[in-house]
Design a protein around this motif. Structure first.
Motif, PDB file in Angstrom:
ATOM      1  N   GLN A  38     -37.744  60.531 -12.868  1.00 12.90           N
ATOM      2  CA  GLN A  38     -38.488  59.272 -12.962  1.00 12.90           C
ATOM      3  C   GLN A  38     -37.947  58.252 -11.962  1.00 12.90           C
ATOM      4  OE1 GLN A  38     -37.892  56.993 -16.548  1.00 12.90           O
ATOM      5  NE2 GLN A  38     -39.978  56.217 -16.484  1.00 12.90           N
ATOM      6  N   GLN A  39     -36.632  58.124 -11.890  1.00  5.08           N
ATOM      7  CA  GLN A  39     -36.025  57.166 -10.970  1.00  5.08           C
ATOM      8  C   GLN A  39     -36.316  57.532  -9.515  1.00  5.08           C
ATOM      9  OE1 GLN A  39     -31.977  57.429 -12.368  1.00  5.08           O
ATOM     10  NE2 GLN A  39     -32.229  55.719 -13.789  1.00  5.08           N
ATOM     11  N   ALA A  40     -36.188  58.816  -9.187  1.00  9.13           N
ATOM     12  CA  ALA A  40     -36.440  59.255  -7.819  1.00  9.13           C
ATOM     13  C   ALA A  40     -37.900  59.038  -7.431  1.00  9.13           C
ATOM     14  CB  ALA A  40     -36.069  60.729  -7.664  1.00  9.13           C
ATOM     15  N   ALA A  41     -38.818  59.372  -8.337  1.00  7.36           N
ATOM     16  CA  ALA A  41     -40.245  59.192  -8.056  1.00  7.36           C
ATOM     17  C   ALA A  41     -40.577  57.717  -7.872  1.00  7.36           C
ATOM     18  CB  ALA A  41     -41.090  59.800  -9.176  1.00  7.36           C
ATOM     19  N   GLU A  42     -39.981  56.869  -8.685  1.00  6.46           N
ATOM     20  CA  GLU A  42     -40.235  55.431  -8.563  1.00  6.46           C
ATOM     21  C   GLU A  42     -39.723  54.916  -7.220  1.00  6.46           C
ATOM     22  OE1 GLU A  42     -39.702  51.361 -11.172  1.00  6.46           O
ATOM     23  OE2 GLU A  42     -38.326  53.006 -11.532  1.00  6.46           O
ATOM     24  N   GLU A  43     -38.543  55.339  -6.818  1.00  4.99           N
ATOM     25  CA  GLU A  43     -38.003  54.919  -5.521  1.00  4.99           C
ATOM     26  C   GLU A  43     -38.887  55.402  -4.378  1.00  4.99           C
ATOM     27  OE1 GLU A  43     -33.936  56.163  -5.246  1.00  4.99           O
ATOM     28  OE2 GLU A  43     -33.356  55.017  -7.026  1.00  4.99           O
ATOM     29  N   MET A  44     -39.364  56.639  -4.473  1.00  9.40           N
ATOM     30  CA  MET A  44     -40.246  57.177  -3.442  1.00  9.40           C
ATOM     31  C   MET A  44     -41.554  56.394  -3.386  1.00  9.40           C
ATOM     32  SD  MET A  44     -39.900  61.245  -3.960  1.00  9.40           S
ATOM     33  CE  MET A  44     -38.396  62.128  -3.609  1.00  9.40           C
ATOM     34  N   TYR A  45     -42.110  56.092  -4.551  1.00  5.23           N
ATOM     35  CA  TYR A  45     -43.375  55.356  -4.610  1.00  5.23           C
ATOM     36  C   TYR A  45     -43.228  53.982  -3.964  1.00  5.23           C
ATOM     37  CZ  TYR A  45     -47.437  52.927  -6.452  1.00  5.23           C
ATOM     38  OH  TYR A  45     -48.587  52.190  -6.565  1.00  5.23           O
ATOM     39  N   ILE A  46     -42.140  53.299  -4.303  1.00  5.37           N
ATOM     40  CA  ILE A  46     -41.917  51.962  -3.751  1.00  5.37           C
ATOM     41  C   ILE A  46     -41.728  52.026  -2.248  1.00  5.37           C
ATOM     42  CG2 ILE A  46     -40.269  50.041  -3.705  1.00  5.37           C
ATOM     43  CD1 ILE A  46     -39.923  50.537  -6.759  1.00  5.37           C
ATOM     44  N   SER A  47     -40.941  52.985  -1.782  1.00  2.00           N
ATOM     45  CA  SER A  47     -40.701  53.071  -0.339  1.00  2.00           C
ATOM     46  C   SER A  47     -41.971  53.459   0.412  1.00  2.00           C
ATOM     47  CB  SER A  47     -39.564  54.043  -0.025  1.00  2.00           C
ATOM     48  OG  SER A  47     -39.942  55.366  -0.293  1.00  2.00           O
ATOM     49  N   GLU A  48     -42.816  54.299  -0.170  1.00  2.00           N
ATOM     50  CA  GLU A  48     -44.086  54.652   0.468  1.00  2.00           C
ATOM     51  C   GLU A  48     -45.048  53.467   0.463  1.00  2.00           C
ATOM     52  OE1 GLU A  48     -45.808  58.276  -0.968  1.00  2.00           O
ATOM     53  OE2 GLU A  48     -43.965  59.404  -0.612  1.00  2.00           O
ATOM     54  N   ALA A  49     -45.029  52.681  -0.595  1.00  2.00           N
ATOM     55  CA  ALA A  49     -45.905  51.513  -0.675  1.00  2.00           C
ATOM     56  C   ALA A  49     -45.500  50.483   0.369  1.00  2.00           C
ATOM     57  CB  ALA A  49     -45.860  50.909  -2.072  1.00  2.00           C
ATOM     58  N   ASP A  50     -44.197  50.397   0.658  1.00  2.00           N
ATOM     59  CA  ASP A  50     -43.725  49.453   1.664  1.00  2.00           C
ATOM     60  C   ASP A  50     -44.202  49.827   3.062  1.00  2.00           C
ATOM     61  OD1 ASP A  50     -42.416  47.967  -0.248  1.00  2.00           O
ATOM     62  OD2 ASP A  50     -40.439  48.845   0.146  1.00  2.00           O
ATOM     63  N   ARG A  51     -44.491  51.108   3.296  1.00  2.00           N
ATOM     64  CA  ARG A  51     -44.923  51.578   4.610  1.00  2.00           C
ATOM     65  C   ARG A  51     -46.433  51.537   4.781  1.00  2.00           C
ATOM     66  NH1 ARG A  51     -42.772  57.063   4.588  1.00  2.00           N
ATOM     67  NH2 ARG A  51     -41.486  56.679   2.813  1.00  2.00           N
ATOM     68  N   GLU A  52     -47.180  51.273   3.705  1.00  2.00           N
ATOM     69  CA  GLU A  52     -48.645  51.223   3.782  1.00  2.00           C
ATOM     70  C   GLU A  52     -49.059  50.040   4.657  1.00  2.00           C
ATOM     71  OE1 GLU A  52     -51.158  52.960   1.773  1.00  2.00           O
ATOM     72  OE2 GLU A  52     -49.623  54.423   1.306  1.00  2.00           O
ATOM     73  N   PRO A  53     -50.042  50.233   5.538  1.00  2.00           N
ATOM     74  CA  PRO A  53     -50.520  49.110   6.347  1.00  2.00           C
ATOM     75  C   PRO A  53     -51.235  48.088   5.469  1.00  2.00           C
ATOM     76  CG  PRO A  53     -51.874  51.058   6.703  1.00  2.00           C
ATOM     77  CD  PRO A  53     -50.727  51.468   5.823  1.00  2.00           C
ATOM     78  N   VAL A  54     -51.040  46.839   5.800  1.00  2.00           N
ATOM     79  CA  VAL A  54     -51.656  45.750   5.039  1.00  2.00           C
ATOM     80  C   VAL A  54     -52.878  45.265   5.808  1.00  2.00           C
ATOM     81  CG1 VAL A  54     -51.309  43.445   4.091  1.00  2.00           C
ATOM     82  CG2 VAL A  54     -49.427  45.090   4.099  1.00  2.00           C
ATOM     83  N   ASP A  55     -54.016  45.135   5.114  1.00  2.00           N
ATOM     84  CA  ASP A  55     -55.252  44.670   5.719  1.00  2.00           C
ATOM     85  C   ASP A  55     -55.376  43.160   5.444  1.00  2.00           C
ATOM     86  OD1 ASP A  55     -57.767  44.181   6.701  1.00  2.00           O
ATOM     87  OD2 ASP A  55     -58.771  45.653   5.438  1.00  2.00           O
ATOM     88  N   PHE A  56     -55.241  42.362   6.490  1.00  2.00           N
ATOM     89  CA  PHE A  56     -55.308  40.919   6.340  1.00  2.00           C
ATOM     90  C   PHE A  56     -56.677  40.369   6.677  1.00  2.00           C
ATOM     91  CE2 PHE A  56     -50.708  41.554   6.967  1.00  2.00           C
ATOM     92  CZ  PHE A  56     -50.247  40.893   5.842  1.00  2.00           C
ATOM     93  N   SER A  57     -57.704  41.218   6.737  1.00  2.00           N
ATOM     94  CA  SER A  57     -59.039  40.721   7.066  1.00  2.00           C
ATOM     95  C   SER A  57     -59.559  39.851   5.931  1.00  2.00           C
ATOM     96  CB  SER A  57     -59.998  41.891   7.315  1.00  2.00           C
ATOM     97  OG  SER A  57     -60.194  42.630   6.122  1.00  2.00           O
ATOM     98  N   ALA A  58     -60.476  38.984   6.242  1.00  2.00           N
ATOM     99  CA  ALA A  58     -61.015  38.031   5.269  1.00  2.00           C
ATOM    100  C   ALA A  58     -61.703  38.734   4.110  1.00  2.00           C
ATOM    101  CB  ALA A  58     -61.984  37.080   5.960  1.00  2.00           C
ATOM    102  N   ALA A  59     -62.241  39.908   4.334  1.00  2.00           N
ATOM    103  CA  ALA A  59     -62.945  40.637   3.270  1.00  2.00           C
ATOM    104  C   ALA A  59     -62.002  41.067   2.155  1.00  2.00           C
ATOM    105  CB  ALA A  59     -63.638  41.860   3.863  1.00  2.00           C
ATOM    106  N   HIS A  60     -60.720  41.205   2.447  1.00  2.00           N
ATOM    107  CA  HIS A  60     -59.764  41.660   1.450  1.00  2.00           C
ATOM    108  C   HIS A  60     -58.933  40.529   0.854  1.00  2.00           C
ATOM    109  CE1 HIS A  60     -60.747  45.430   3.462  1.00  2.00           C
ATOM    110  NE2 HIS A  60     -60.528  45.957   2.291  1.00  2.00           N
ATOM    111  N   LEU A  61     -59.172  39.292   1.274  1.00  2.00           N
ATOM    112  CA  LEU A  61     -58.391  38.147   0.761  1.00  2.00           C
ATOM    113  C   LEU A  61     -59.094  37.466  -0.377  1.00  2.00           C
ATOM    114  CD1 LEU A  61     -57.087  36.632   4.073  1.00  2.00           C
ATOM    115  CD2 LEU A  61     -55.899  38.164   2.536  1.00  2.00           C
TER     116      LEU A  61
END
Length: 61
Positions: A38-61
């Motif tokens: 559980q701890q390892a999966a949570e750490e992996m999930y968080i680190s993968e989420a940090d690498r996801e590109p963020v869409d700053f377009s007006a449609a997503h705000l």
């Protein structure tokens, strides 16, 4: 076969290992395996989420 995220695979394998420990009636080992997975999966999930590109377009705000 689908390409699952690393955290899913880690958690799935941990559950499989814990089931094996339960069949051996080694409950402390099963609990330890589940906690570590559980701890390892949570750490992996968080680190993968940090690498996801963020869409700053007006449609997503």
């Amino acid at each position: 076969m689908e390409n699952f995220p690393r955290y899913y695979t880690r958690l799935f394998n941990g559950i499989t290992d814990a089931l094996g420990a339960l069949q051996e009636k080694n409950y402390i080992k099963a609990q330890d395996i589940l906690i570590r997975a559980q701890q390892a999966a949570e750490e992996m999930y968080i680190s993968e989420a940090d690498r996801e590109p963020v869409d700053f377009s007006a449609a997503h705000l």
